[in-house]
Design an enzyme around this catalytic site. Structure first.
Site, PDB file in Angstrom:
ATOM      1  CG  PHE A 267       8.248  -1.730   1.734  1.00 21.43           C
ATOM      2  CD1 PHE A 267       7.009  -2.303   1.976  1.00 21.43           C
ATOM      3  CD2 PHE A 267       8.601  -0.597   2.456  1.00 21.43           C
ATOM      4  CE1 PHE A 267       6.131  -1.767   2.914  1.00 21.43           C
ATOM      5  CE2 PHE A 267       7.737  -0.052   3.393  1.00 21.43           C
ATOM      6  CZ  PHE A 267       6.496  -0.628   3.622  1.00 21.43           C
ATOM      7  CD  GLU A 268      10.043  -6.552  -4.952  1.00 21.22           C
ATOM      8  OE1 GLU A 268      10.968  -5.979  -5.571  1.00 21.22           O
ATOM      9  OE2 GLU A 268      10.017  -7.773  -4.702  1.00 21.22           O
TER      10      GLU A 268
END
Length: 397
Positions: A267-268
Site C-alpha cells: 500500500f502507498e
C-alpha cells in the site's frame, strides 16, 4: 529532529507510546523485540501482536495478518498509521462518522502482527537530517534485499536509492522479517509505503500479475476496497505494471513466491505530487495537521475494510473456513486448497464428491496401467528365459 504536521516527532517517542499502549492492554496486545547483526552492523525490530478475544477463539482457527511500516526511513507517516491503528484496535478510538463496533466480530477472527518501524536505523538517519534517505543504517534499500529476482538492475537504476546489498538477506532487518514471515505464516501481508496513493499486488519485478485464481482473489479484494473506501481513486494493479518502473528483490514478491501468502499487498498511502523533488520530506509526508489527520483516519479505516474483505474472500474462495487455514500453495497461478473440513452448501458438497470420485478413478487408472506394465514385463521375462533354455538344450545335444 523534524517538524512533522506541526509536531516534533521522534521514533523514540513513537515507540514509547506503543510500549505504553501494550502495557495498558495485556489482554489484547503483546510486544517482542528481536535483534540481529551481520558483519558488525546490528538492529532490532519491535513486533506488536494484536489478538482479540484470546480466550474465546483458538489461534489455529484465525486469519494471520502481517503488517510492516517504515521500511524506508523517510516515510514517517507510515509509522504514524501503525500507532493509530493499534489505538483503534485496542482503545476504540473513533474515526469520524464510522461505527467501529461492526468490526468487532471480524477482529475476533484475526491475529495481527504489526512491525511499526522496520527500518529503525534508517529512521534515525532521517531524524538526524538525511531527509531523503530511504536506506537502512549502512546504505542498503531493504525493499531490494530479498531473494526473488535479487540484484537485477534496470537502465534507470540509482545506486544510492536502490542498493540491494551484497547478497539476498545480507541485512539484519530483512533476516528478521524473513524468519517472522516463515514462523507466523500470514494469510495477508501488507508492506506500507508513501510516495503516492496506490493498492498494489505482485509482481514488482515484472509488469504482470500472477495467473489464474490467485490473481483474481487479490484483485477482487483490492478493487472492492478501492470502490468501497476510496471511490475508485487509488491506482490498483501489479507494482511493476502500475507504478512505472520495475523493482527487483522486493518483500512482497518474496511473500507471494516463496512464503506462499495468499494475499500479499503493497500500500502507498500518501504522496504530494506538487512538492519539489528537492523537498523529500514533503514528497512523502503531510506537513500540516489537517492533512495528517485525514491520512491517518483514511488509511486506518482502509485497514479495517481490508480485514473484512480479506476474511470474506478467503472463505468464499474456500481457502479458509470457520476452522483453520492450512498452508496455501499457488501452482501455476491457480489455487490448491489443503484446508481442513469446512461447511458448504449441498451443491458444493456434490461437486467436491464428484471431484474426489474423479481423483479416485485417476488413481485406479494409474494403478491399472502400472500393473499392466509389470505383468507385461514379467511375461516377457518368462518368454526370454524359456528361449534361453531351449537355446541351451540345442547346444548341449
Amino acid at each position: 529532529m523534524h517538524t512533522f504536521a506541526g509536531l516534533v516527532v521522534s521514533i523514540d517517542s513513537l515507540l514509547s507510546d506503543i510500549k505504553a499502549l501494550v502495557a495498558r492492554h495485556p489482554d489484547k496486545l503483546s510486544m517482542d523485540t528481536i535483534t540481529a547483526s551481520n558483519k558488525g552492523y546490528s538492529t532490532h525490530l519491535f513486533i506488536v501482536t494484536f489478538n482479540h478475544a484470546k480466550e474465546s477463539t483458538s489461534n489455529s482457527s484465525k486469519i494471520h495478518v502481517l503488517l510492516s511500516f517504515g521500511q524506508h526511513g523517510r516515510e514517517l507517516i507510515t509509522s504514524e498509521v501503525a500507532l493509530n491503528l493499534l489505538y483503534i484496535l485496542t482503545e476504540k478510538r473513533k474515526i469520524a462518522g464510522v461505527d467501529l463496533s461492526s468490526f468487532e466480530k471480524i477482529l475476533e477472527n484475526l491475529v495481527i502482527k504489526v512491525v511499526p518501524m522496520e527500518n529503525l536505523n534508517g529512521r534515525k538517519r532521517v531524524e538526524e537530517g538525511e531527509l531523503c534517505d530511504r536506506r537502512n543504517g549502512r546504505g542498503v534499500d531493504l525493499n531490494r534485499n530479498w531473494s526473488v529476482d535479487w540484484g537485477k538492475k534496470e537502465k534507470d537504476y540509482d545506486p544510492y536509492e536502490e542498493n540491494p546489498g551484497t547478497a539476498p538477506f545480507s541485512e539484519p532487518e530483512a533476516q528478521i522479517m524473513r524468519e517472522l514471515s516463515k514462523s507466523f505464516k500470514p494469510h495477508m501481508w501488507v508492506n506500507v509505503h508513501s510516495g503516492m496513493e496506490a493498492l498494489f499486488m505482485p509482481y514488482d519485478h515484472k509488469n504482470t500479475t500472477p495467473n489464474g485464481a490467485s490473481a483474481h482473489l487479490m484483485r477482487t479484494v483490492l478493487e472492492n476496497l478501492n470502490h468501497r473506501h476510496f471511490q475508485d481513486s487509488c491506482l490498483v494493479g501489479s507494482g511493476g505494471g502500475a507504478v512505472g518502473y520495475l523493482a527487483h528483490g522486493t518483500t512482497t514478491d518474496y511473500m507471494y513466491d516463496i512464503v506462499k501468502v495468499p494475499m500479499p499487498f503493497t500500500f502507498e498511502i500518501y504522496g504530494d505530487e506538487k512538492a519539489s523533488t528537492s523537498d523529500c520530506f514533503k514528497m512523502f509526508n503531510p506537513v500540516d495537521k489537517t492533512t495528517f489527520d485525514r491520512v491517518i483516519n483514511k488509511w486506518c479505516m482502509a485497514f479495517l475494510i481490508l480485514f473484512e474483505e480479506g476474511l470474506r474472500n478467503l472463505r468464499e474462495a474456500q481457502l479458509v473456513s470457520q476452522g483453520a487455514v492450512d498452508n496455501w500453495v499457488p501452482m501455476g497461478g491457480d489455487i490448491v486448497e489443503i484446508s481442513a473440513a469446512r461447511k458448504s452448501s449441498p451443491d458444493k458438497r456434490k461437486l467436491e464428491g464428484l471431484d474426489l470420485g474423479m481423483q479416485e478413478l485417476r488413481t485406479y487408472f494409474r494403478l491399472f496401467m502400472l500393473s499392466t506394465v509389470l505383468l507385461m514385463f514379467m511375461f516377457c521375462s518368462r518368454i526370454s528365459k524359456n528361449r534361453n533354455r531351449e537355446t541351451g538344450n540345442i547346444f548341449d545335444s
